[in-house]
Motif scaffolding. Structure first.
Motif, mmCIF file in Angstrom:
data_model
loop_
_atom_site.group_PDB
_atom_site.id
_atom_site.type_symbol
_atom_site.label_atom_id
_atom_site.label_comp_id
_atom_site.label_asym_id
_atom_site.label_seq_id
_atom_site.Cartn_x
_atom_site.Cartn_y
_atom_site.Cartn_z
ATOM 1 N N ARG A 194 14.937 1.848 3.099
ATOM 2 C CA ARG A 194 13.602 2.520 3.881
ATOM 3 C C ARG A 194 12.619 1.550 3.757
ATOM 4 N NH1 ARG A 194 9.759 4.276 -0.111
ATOM 5 N NH2 ARG A 194 10.491 4.623 -1.997
ATOM 6 N N GLU A 195 11.425 1.998 4.690
ATOM 7 C CA GLU A 195 10.288 1.219 4.711
ATOM 8 C C GLU A 195 9.775 1.424 3.478
ATOM 9 O OE1 GLU A 195 8.494 -1.429 6.875
ATOM 10 O OE2 GLU A 195 9.617 -0.227 7.836
ATOM 11 N N LEU A 196 9.070 0.024 2.743
ATOM 12 C CA LEU A 196 8.492 0.370 1.499
ATOM 13 C C LEU A 196 7.213 0.031 1.531
ATOM 14 C CD1 LEU A 196 10.828 -2.521 -0.046
ATOM 15 C CD2 LEU A 196 11.180 -0.117 -0.220
ATOM 16 N N THR A 197 6.464 0.649 0.693
ATOM 17 C CA THR A 197 4.873 0.616 0.620
ATOM 18 C C THR A 197 4.403 -0.573 -0.041
ATOM 19 O OG1 THR A 197 4.943 1.887 -1.739
ATOM 20 C CG2 THR A 197 4.978 3.346 0.408
ATOM 21 N N LEU A 198 3.085 -0.807 -0.026
ATOM 22 C CA LEU A 198 2.655 -1.925 -0.654
ATOM 23 C C LEU A 198 2.784 -1.556 -2.323
ATOM 24 C CD1 LEU A 198 0.790 -4.686 -0.888
ATOM 25 C CD2 LEU A 198 -1.160 -3.118 -0.640
ATOM 26 N N ASP A 199 2.655 -0.481 -2.709
ATOM 27 C CA ASP A 199 2.856 -0.372 -4.254
ATOM 28 C C ASP A 199 4.276 -0.883 -4.698
ATOM 29 O OD1 ASP A 199 0.199 0.068 -4.421
ATOM 30 O OD2 ASP A 199 0.606 2.592 -4.505
ATOM 31 N N GLU A 200 5.358 -0.516 -3.701
ATOM 32 C CA GLU A 200 6.690 -0.798 -4.202
ATOM 33 C C GLU A 200 7.058 -2.172 -4.089
ATOM 34 O OE1 GLU A 200 8.435 3.702 -2.845
ATOM 35 O OE2 GLU A 200 8.092 1.992 -1.195
#
Length: 133
Positions: free
Chosen positions: A115-121
């Motif tokens: 999936r599209e990852l967030t900055l925190d991930e």
């Protein structure tokens, strides 16, 4: 993607076929990465990253390449162009039967995620990658 290449890819015909013709090594690399992601195939760099950051609530696989290789530059060009990245993600997601998201990360690494990852991930992955490269 430079203007000359983008014109060749998008002006006429099927853009995916044009990408495959112009970037055959990159196409094969993304195909191999897609299949390896779904098969949970081991990669030494990936294993070290996962050991460093621990369990994540998302699936990912990361491989590291030399930044002097043409393939690394081609992957960066293809994934840096939003249209080609989206086309490639859509195509290879259909091939393997699950959502795939492609990124470049670290210095010269390729990241496949479910999936599209967030900055925190992604930040812990980035930090571990620069530490290991």
């Amino acid at each position: 993607m430079d203007c000359k290449t983008a014109t060749l890819v998008y002006k006429t015909g099927n853009p995916l076929e044009r990408i495959r013709e112009i970037f055959p090594e990159a196409w094969n690399f993304l195909s191999d990465q897609s299949l390896a992601f779904v098969a949970l195939k081991e990669d030494e760099f990936d294993a070290k990253i996962k050991k460093s950051i621990g369990k994540t609530p998302f699936g990912f696989r990361i491989t590291h390449r030399s930044d002097t290789e043409q393939l690394t530059k081609d992957i960066s060009e293809l994934l840096g162009d939003i249209t080609s990245r989206l086309l490639l993600e859509q195509h290879f997601s259909q091939v393997v039967g699950c959502p795939l998201y492609f990124s470049t990360i670290c210095c010269s690494s390729h990241l496949t995620a479910d999936r599209e990852l967030t900055l925190d991930e992604v930040l812990p992955i980035q930090r571990a990658a620069v530490e290991l490269q």
